[in-house]
Write a protein that holds these residues in place. Structure first.
Motif, PDB file in Angstrom:
ATOM      1  N   SER A  78       0.819  -1.216   0.000  1.00 18.08           N
ATOM      2  CA  SER A  78       0.000   0.000   0.000  1.00 18.08           C
ATOM      3  C   SER A  78       0.852   1.266   0.000  1.00 18.08           C
ATOM      4  N   VAL A 120       3.858   2.132  -5.634  1.00 14.11           N
ATOM      5  CA  VAL A 120       3.045   1.902  -6.832  1.00 14.11           C
ATOM      6  C   VAL A 120       3.515   0.624  -7.524  1.00 14.11           C
ATOM      7  N   SER A 152      -1.721   7.332   7.619  1.00 11.19           N
ATOM      8  CA  SER A 152      -1.465   6.097   6.875  1.00 11.19           C
ATOM      9  C   SER A 152      -2.571   5.819   5.868  1.00 11.19           C
ATOM     10  N   SER A 201      -2.186   8.038   2.974  1.00  9.40           N
ATOM     11  CA  SER A 201      -1.037   7.579   2.181  1.00  9.40           C
ATOM     12  C   SER A 201      -1.426   6.422   1.274  1.00  9.40           C
ATOM     13  N   VAL A 202      -2.194   5.485   1.830  1.00  8.33           N
ATOM     14  CA  VAL A 202      -2.638   4.344   1.023  1.00  8.33           C
ATOM     15  C   VAL A 202      -3.491   4.833  -0.144  1.00  8.33           C
ATOM     16  N   THR A 242      -1.399   6.356  -2.732  1.00  9.44           N
ATOM     17  CA  THR A 242      -0.735   5.338  -3.548  1.00  9.44           C
ATOM     18  C   THR A 242      -1.696   4.795  -4.613  1.00  9.44           C
ATOM     19  N   ARG A 283      -1.869   7.266  -7.395  1.00  7.58           N
ATOM     20  CA  ARG A 283      -0.698   7.256  -8.267  1.00  7.58           C
ATOM     21  C   ARG A 283      -0.644   5.978  -9.102  1.00  7.58           C
ATOM     22  N   LYS A 284      -1.122   4.859  -8.505  1.00  5.23           N
ATOM     23  CA  LYS A 284      -1.180   3.611  -9.283  1.00  5.23           C
ATOM     24  C   LYS A 284      -2.086   3.780 -10.488  1.00  5.23           C
ATOM     25  N   PRO A 321       6.239  14.286   3.686  1.00  7.44           N
ATOM     26  CA  PRO A 321       5.102  13.912   2.843  1.00  7.44           C
ATOM     27  C   PRO A 321       4.007  14.968   2.739  1.00  7.44           C
TER      28      PRO A 321
END
Lengths: 81, 627
Positions: free
Chosen positions: A16, A19, B38, B41-42, B45, B48-49, B77
């Motif tokens: 998590s 990427v 957190s 942040s997940v 991510t 961005r994925k 961050p």
């Protein structure tokens, strides 16, 4: 918590955070992962702390050289907690 | 808790793989519901994925902005959190980050990357160690004051250099107060304590900051979320983190909010239900003596206090309207007869008490006020009514108050719908202006001939070139007007300032009539391109529709065109979802169509052929020059 359990849980945290797909092994270090720079490192460590319910001391994480040593540190911290 | 989260994340992952557009909605919703680092942040991510797979959200209604971040700390961050919050709120943000503690040089040196990046916004995070008071606890107050003023000036000076150097708006973080016990109760008794001196510095910065500076009030934010939890000493000493990670989430959210407030219009109207919202009980059943309002019971006190808060909003320029399922006579009674009511009939610019669906009443209020429904916030205790309005008048934002009146004030005050960016004088009198509109409407229905009516208004228009004193109001109009707006080109206060004294034609129009001063209500911006005057912006407040104001504006503009030796004037209409009202405006004003595409229509008017409109408005030019 055994080291194997810690490594398995670390895999979730890595999934998590990054990427790209990163397979957690004991030898893995920041040099092996392109995305793992000083910036994403902060996010990674906070996520590790949250998911294991621990808090690293000043400089503790910096002294680990790979994920295996990080896992050892986590085992110690979780045991102490 | 953990398992639902896991399922949600699994679903989000599969939505990325199948490129299901609902992913972006889910991502935004999940982001809104959390303040955990957190978790964000997940989600970041995931974002961005998705982007790395070329999977983008629908592109309409997305805004591009350029943000530079500078200061005396590391920005990650925090920066990623800001990007994430901006992204899920519709902003594609290009980011430039300064080097650690290099901000003074970056601001001073015009060849630095900051200026070549040419940002729209600059986030400045000054490090506390450079600005905390350096002397002793026992130093005389005047000495401390002197240093605080110097620090304040230093910081605001940087902001000024940024703004003059690249025209960007500055988002300035103030200082988190240190939450250690030391030095004990003397903390409050000397200005030299870190606590008091930083508090004073924060206050001076806030009071003295010019309009191009928005304060990101970290002092407030830390007080709200917990001062001890706001900073993390390990994070500071290891990686120069300015905040704890969880506080970084709050700060990033606040910064996103500041950018949003600068870019998107604020709400203008609070539409309020009556029974169980402004008083306890049902006026139609319980009667005037049966409703709960005032100091007779705890619930009654809650409702009364809630009314006082609403009254405060009204005094700040928010328009109030009633929308209630009631007989009109019953609904009016408490406002007219109950001694404990803070709110009175006169506080409302529209009063809809009937049995029609509330969404219909919203439309009625919108028509009366000449405002679009996306400037409305609706409060009701009943979730069903909120849902109904959400479905049938989706532009209206709803706040569901629920059954416990002790929660009402917090729900309203934390809704963030009514935050003024800069308080302009006109905000304070606007409510009065709309009341006058009500009177004007009355006058209109009683006079048969429109010309007689307009004449009776004794209107005077003041045509002025843009003037520095008007900048906040000009920017507000440019960024808030949607309906009577030919091109909907937005401009920041800095961009407005740049027009002053430039070779462009930038005119503002103020209108007064015998009921009062309506303030600046129309703007036109145009530039000369090879003997043609090209209109970039033409907008007008809808409150002055049908008052011949647009004729006055065109007369002035054509006078300028002639003075500038322009053969013709060109205009363009760029359609949006809200400006249908002016679709045929240029044609009606005598312009000829020169090209017509779906996304814009172009017009022109030959200067020599223009016949000035005759109007019932007398015009005074250049009144600002005397002020």
């Amino acid at each position: 918590m055994t080291k194997a359990e810690v490594l398995a849980k670390l895999q979730d945290v890595f999934d998590s955070t990054f990427v790209e797909t990163v397979i957690v092994t004991e030898e893995l270090s920041a040099n092996d992962v392109e995305e793992w720079d000083s910036l994403s490192h902060i996010t990674l460590i906070v996520s590790v702390e949250k998911s294991f319910g621990i808090r690293f001391g000043l400089g503790e994480v910096e002294s680990t050289r790979n994920v295996g040593e990080l896992a050892d540190l986590i085992v110690k911290k979780v045991g102490a907690a | 808790m953990a398992s639902t989260e896991l399922i949600d994340n699994t679903i989000l992952k599969s939505q990325i793989l199948s490129k299901d557009p609902v992913f972006w909605q889910n991502l935004a919703e999940r982001t809104r519901q959390t303040s955990d680092f957190s978790e964000v942040s997940v989600l970041s991510t995931f974002r961005r994925k998705a982007l790395s797979k070329g999977f983008l959200p629908a592109q309409e209604a997305r805004t591009k902005i350029k943000l530079a971040v500078i200061g005396g700390c590391t920005f990650h961050p925090l920066s990623d959190l800001i990007l994430h919050f901006l992204f899920v709120n519709g902003y594609d943000c290009e980011l430039w980050m300064g080097d650690y503690d290099n901000y003074i040089w970056e601001v001073m040196d015009h060849s630095s990357g900051l200026y070549s990046f040419n940002p729209d916004f600059v986030l400045l995070i000054p490090p506390v160690w450079r600005y905390r008071y350096s002397g002793k606890l026992t130093d005389p107050q005047s000495l401390v004051e002197e240093e605080i003023s110097r620090n304040c000036k230093d910081i605001l000076d940087l902001c000024n250099r940024i703004n003059t150097g690249c025209g960007a708006e500055v988002i300035l973080c103030n200082f988190i107060l240190p939450c250690y016990h030391d030095p004990g109760s003397i903390r409050t008794r000397t200005l030299a304590s870190e606590w008091n001196s930083l508090k004073s510095l924060n206050m001076q910065i806030g009071l003295q900051a010019p309009n191009y500076v928005s304060i990101c009030d970290l002092e407030f934010l830390a007080a709200r979320t917990g001062g001890l939890r706001a900073r993390d000493d390990r994070g500071w000493f290891e990686t120069k983190q300015p905040f704890s990670t969880d506080f970084a989430v709050h700060a990033a959210n606040e910064i996103m909010h500041t950018i949003q407030a600068a870019k998107a219009p604020a709400k203008k109207v609070l539409v309020i239900d009556l029974d169980e919202t402004l008083w306890g009980g049902i006026i139609g059943d319980d009667g005037l003596n049966g409703i709960e309002i005032g100091s007779s019971s705890p619930r009654g006190e809650c409702f009364k206090e809630f009314q006082r808060i609403i009254k405060n909003l009204q005094e700040r320029g928010i328009l109030l309207a009633v929308c209630s399922k009631n007989e009109l006579e019953n609904a009016l009674a408490p406002f007219e007869k109950h001694p404990e009511m803070h709110l009175r009939r006169d506080d409302f610019v529209s009063f809809q008490a009937n049995w029609n669906p509330k969404a219909d009443n919203m439309a009625q209020i919108a028509a009366e006020l000449n405002l679009s429904m996306d400037s409305f916030v609706f409060v009701d205790d009943n979730p069903a009514e909120i849902e109904m309005v959400r479905q049938f008048a989706p532009a209206v934002s709803g706040i569901c108050l629920g059954a416990d009146p002790s929660f009402f004030i917090r729900l309203l005050k934390d809704s963030r719908f009514f935050e003024p960016r800069n308080i302009t004088e006109e905000d304070l009198v606007r409510s009065q202006q709309y009341k006058n509109d009500e009177k004007r409407m009355g006058l209109l229905t009683s006079s048969t001939d429109i010309n007689t009516y307009l004449e009776s208004l004794q209107m005077v228009a003041y045509a002025n070139d843009f003037h520095p004193i008007d900048v906040p109001r000009l920017a507000q109009l440019i960024n808030k007007s949607n309906q009577f707006n030919l091109t909907t080109h937005r401009r920041t206060e800095s961009e407005v300032t740049e027009l002053i004294g430039s070779d462009q034609v930038a005119l503002s129009f103020r209108l007064t009539d015998r009921f009062g001063d309506l303030g600046i209500i129309s703007i036109v911006i145009a530039k000369v391109v090879e003997e043609i005057l090209e209109i970039d912006t033409w907008l007008m407040s809808c409150r002055v529709l049908k008052r011949q104001m647009e004729h006055v504006v065109l007369n002035e503009l054509m006078t300028r065109a002639a003075q500038l030796n322009c053969r013709k004037v060109k205009g363009v209409y760029i359609p949006t979802s809200k400006n249908q009202m002016v679709k045929d405006f240029y044609t009606n004003m005598g312009f000829a169509v020169t090209s017509s595409e779906t996304d814009q229509t172009e017009y022109e008017l030959i200067t020599s052929k223009f016949e000035p409109f005759s109007t019932k408005i007398s015009v005074i030019r250049g009144s600002n020059d005397k002020s």
